[in-house]
Design an enzyme around this catalytic site. Structure first.
Site, PDB file in Angstrom:
ATOM      1  N   LYS A  26       0.835  -1.213   0.000  1.00 54.91           N
ATOM      2  CA  LYS A  26       0.000   0.000   0.000  1.00 54.91           C
ATOM      3  C   LYS A  26       0.869   1.262   0.000  1.00 54.91           C
ATOM      4  O   LYS A  26       0.649   2.172  -0.787  1.00 54.91           O
ATOM      5  CB  LYS A  26      -0.927   0.029   1.233  1.00 54.91           C
ATOM      6  CG  LYS A  26      -1.899  -1.138   1.322  1.00 54.91           C
ATOM      7  CD  LYS A  26      -2.881  -0.958   2.469  1.00 54.91           C
ATOM      8  CE  LYS A  26      -2.257  -0.956   3.840  1.00 54.91           C
ATOM      9  NZ  LYS A  26      -1.636  -2.241   4.253  1.00 54.91           N
TER      10      LYS A  26
ATOM     11  N   ARG B  17      -9.861   0.703   8.286  1.00 53.94           N
ATOM     12  CA  ARG B  17      -9.441  -0.673   8.577  1.00 53.94           C
ATOM     13  C   ARG B  17     -10.566  -1.465   9.225  1.00 53.94           C
ATOM     14  O   ARG B  17     -10.390  -2.653   9.498  1.00 53.94           O
ATOM     15  CB  ARG B  17      -8.251  -0.636   9.527  1.00 53.94           C
ATOM     16  CG  ARG B  17      -6.890  -0.846   8.868  1.00 53.94           C
ATOM     17  CD  ARG B  17      -5.837  -0.808   9.943  1.00 53.94           C
ATOM     18  NE  ARG B  17      -4.594  -1.423   9.598  1.00 53.94           N
ATOM     19  CZ  ARG B  17      -3.537  -0.780   9.113  1.00 53.94           C
ATOM     20  NH1 ARG B  17      -3.608   0.502   8.869  1.00 53.94           N
ATOM     21  NH2 ARG B  17      -2.419  -1.432   8.893  1.00 53.94           N
TER      22      ARG B  17
HETATM   23  P1  AMP Z   1       0.445   0.504   8.929  1.00 50.82           P
HETATM   24  O1  AMP Z   1       1.676   1.334   8.822  1.00 50.82           O
HETATM   25  O2  AMP Z   1      -0.654   0.973   8.028  1.00 50.82           O
HETATM   26  O3  AMP Z   1       0.716  -0.965   8.809  1.00 50.82           O
HETATM   27  O4  AMP Z   1      -0.117   0.729  10.429  1.00 50.82           O
HETATM   28  C1  AMP Z   1       0.655   0.373  11.549  1.00 50.82           C
HETATM   29  C2  AMP Z   1      -0.235   0.173  12.761  1.00 50.82           C
HETATM   30  O5  AMP Z   1      -0.885   1.422  13.085  1.00 50.82           O
HETATM   31  C3  AMP Z   1      -1.373  -0.816  12.592  1.00 50.82           C
HETATM   32  O6  AMP Z   1      -0.953  -2.162  12.786  1.00 50.82           O
HETATM   33  C4  AMP Z   1      -2.325  -0.343  13.694  1.00 50.82           C
HETATM   34  O7  AMP Z   1      -1.873  -0.708  14.966  1.00 50.82           O
HETATM   35  C5  AMP Z   1      -2.199   1.171  13.581  1.00 50.82           C
HETATM   36  N1  AMP Z   1      -3.179   1.725  12.617  1.00 50.82           N
HETATM   37  C6  AMP Z   1      -2.904   2.325  11.429  1.00 50.82           C
HETATM   38  N2  AMP Z   1      -4.028   2.683  10.795  1.00 50.82           N
HETATM   39  C7  AMP Z   1      -5.054   2.297  11.593  1.00 50.82           C
HETATM   40  C8  AMP Z   1      -6.471   2.345  11.484  1.00 50.82           C
HETATM   41  N3  AMP Z   1      -7.083   2.878  10.397  1.00 50.82           N
HETATM   42  N4  AMP Z   1      -7.209   1.840  12.514  1.00 50.82           N
HETATM   43  C9  AMP Z   1      -6.637   1.311  13.599  1.00 50.82           C
HETATM   44  N5  AMP Z   1      -5.300   1.202  13.762  1.00 50.82           N
HETATM   45  C10 AMP Z   1      -4.513   1.690  12.766  1.00 50.82           C
END
Ligand code: AMP
Length: 209
Positions: A13, A88
Site C-alpha cells: 500500500k 481498517r
Molecule cells: P500501517 O503502517 O498501516 O501498517 O499501520 C501500523 C499500525 O498502526 C497498525 O498495525 C495499527 O496498529 C495502527 N493503525 C494504522 N491505521 C489504523 C487504522 N485505520 N485503525 C486502527 N489502527 C490503525
C-alpha cells in the site's frame, strides 16, 4: 481524486501510494505513518497507540477517525488524497462515508505467506520514511537509505509474531471492507504478487478507466 488503498500488511500500500501521489498530484495520508510520528514524538496519542501497534492490534476507531477527519481538511487535500491504512474496520468506513464521497477503492490482494515473508524483510528509513525490502527492493548499499544516507531500521511490528497477529487482524476486521466497497461498486482488485511497476500500471489503468 479521492482513493482508498486496502490490503494486508506488506501488500504494498505504502509503495503504491507513493507512486500514485506523484502521478496524480494528490496527498498521501498514511494513518500508520501518522501514528508512528506521534509515538516518536512521545505525545499522549503516541503513548496510547505504542503498545497496541507493537502487538499488531488496531487503535480505537474513535481515535483514528478523529485524526483522519482533521487531516483531510488540510490544504494539500484540496485536489484529493489517497488513504493508505484507513479505513481498517467497517465502522471507520461508515464514518468516512459521512465525511467524503470516494471515487475508487483499490484492493491489493496477496496470500498471507507472501506478506509474512515480505514484512519480516522490510526496512524503513527513520529519517525520510523511505521503505525497502532486503529481498525484493534492497537499498544500493546494505542497511543504508538511498535517499538520505541514514541507517535503516526495522519496524517494531515487522517481526514474525506481530506480523501473524496483524494478518489475523486484517482478515477479521479489514477484509469485510472488500465486500462493503464491492457492494458500492467502487472497488477493483489488483494482484499484489506482481512486480511493483506492473501493479502501479494496473492501478492507474483501473483508475483512469
Ligand atoms: P500501517 O503502517 O498501516 O501498517 O499501520 C501500523 C499500525 O498502526 C497498525 O498495525 C495499527 O496498529 C495502527 N493503525 C494504522 N491505521 C489504523 C487504522 N485505520 N485503525 C486502527 N489502527 C490503525
Amino acid at each position: 481524486m479521492k482513493l482508498v488503498l486496502i490490503g494486508a500488511p506488506a501488500a504494498g500500500k505504502g509503495t503504491q501510494a507513493a507512486r500514485l501521489v506523484e502521478h496524480y498530484g494528490i496527498a498521501h495520508i498514511s494513518t500508520g505513518d501518522m501514528l508512528r510520528e506521534e509515538v516518536a514524538k512521545g505525545t499522549e496519542l503516541g503513548l496510547q497507540a505504542k503498545e497496541i501497534m507493537a502487538a499488531g492490534g488496531l487503535v480505537s476507531d474513535e481515535l483514528i477517525i478523529a485524526i483522519v477527519k482533521e487531516r483531510i481538511q488540510k490544504d494539500d487535500c484540496k485536489n484529493g488524497f489517497i488513504l493508505d491504512g484507513f479505513p481498517r474496520t467497517v465502522v471507520q468506513a461508515e464514518k468516512l462515508d459521512e465525511m467524503v464521497s470516494l471515487d475508487k477503492v483499490v484492493y491489493i490482494n496477496a496470500p498471507d505467506a507472501v506478506m509474512l515473508e515480505r514484512l519480516t524483510a522490510r526496512q524503513i528509513c527513520p529519517n525520510c520514511g523511505a521503505s525497502y525490502n532486503k529481498i525484493f527492493l534492497p537499498p544500493k548499499k546494505a542497511g543504508i537509505c538511498d535517499q538520505c544516507g541514514t541507517a535503516l531500521t526495522q519496524r517494531k511490528d515487522d517481526t514474525e509474531e506481530a506480523g501473524l497477529k496483524r494478518l489475523r487482524t486484517f482478515h477479521e476486521q479489514s477484509e469485510p471492507l472488500v465486500d462493503f466497497y464491492t457492494k458500492k461498486g467502487i472497488l477493483f482488485e489488483v494482484d499484489g504478487t506482481a512486480a511493483i511497476d506492473a501493479i502501479t500500471q494496473e492501478i492507474i489503468k483501473g483508475l483512469d478507466a
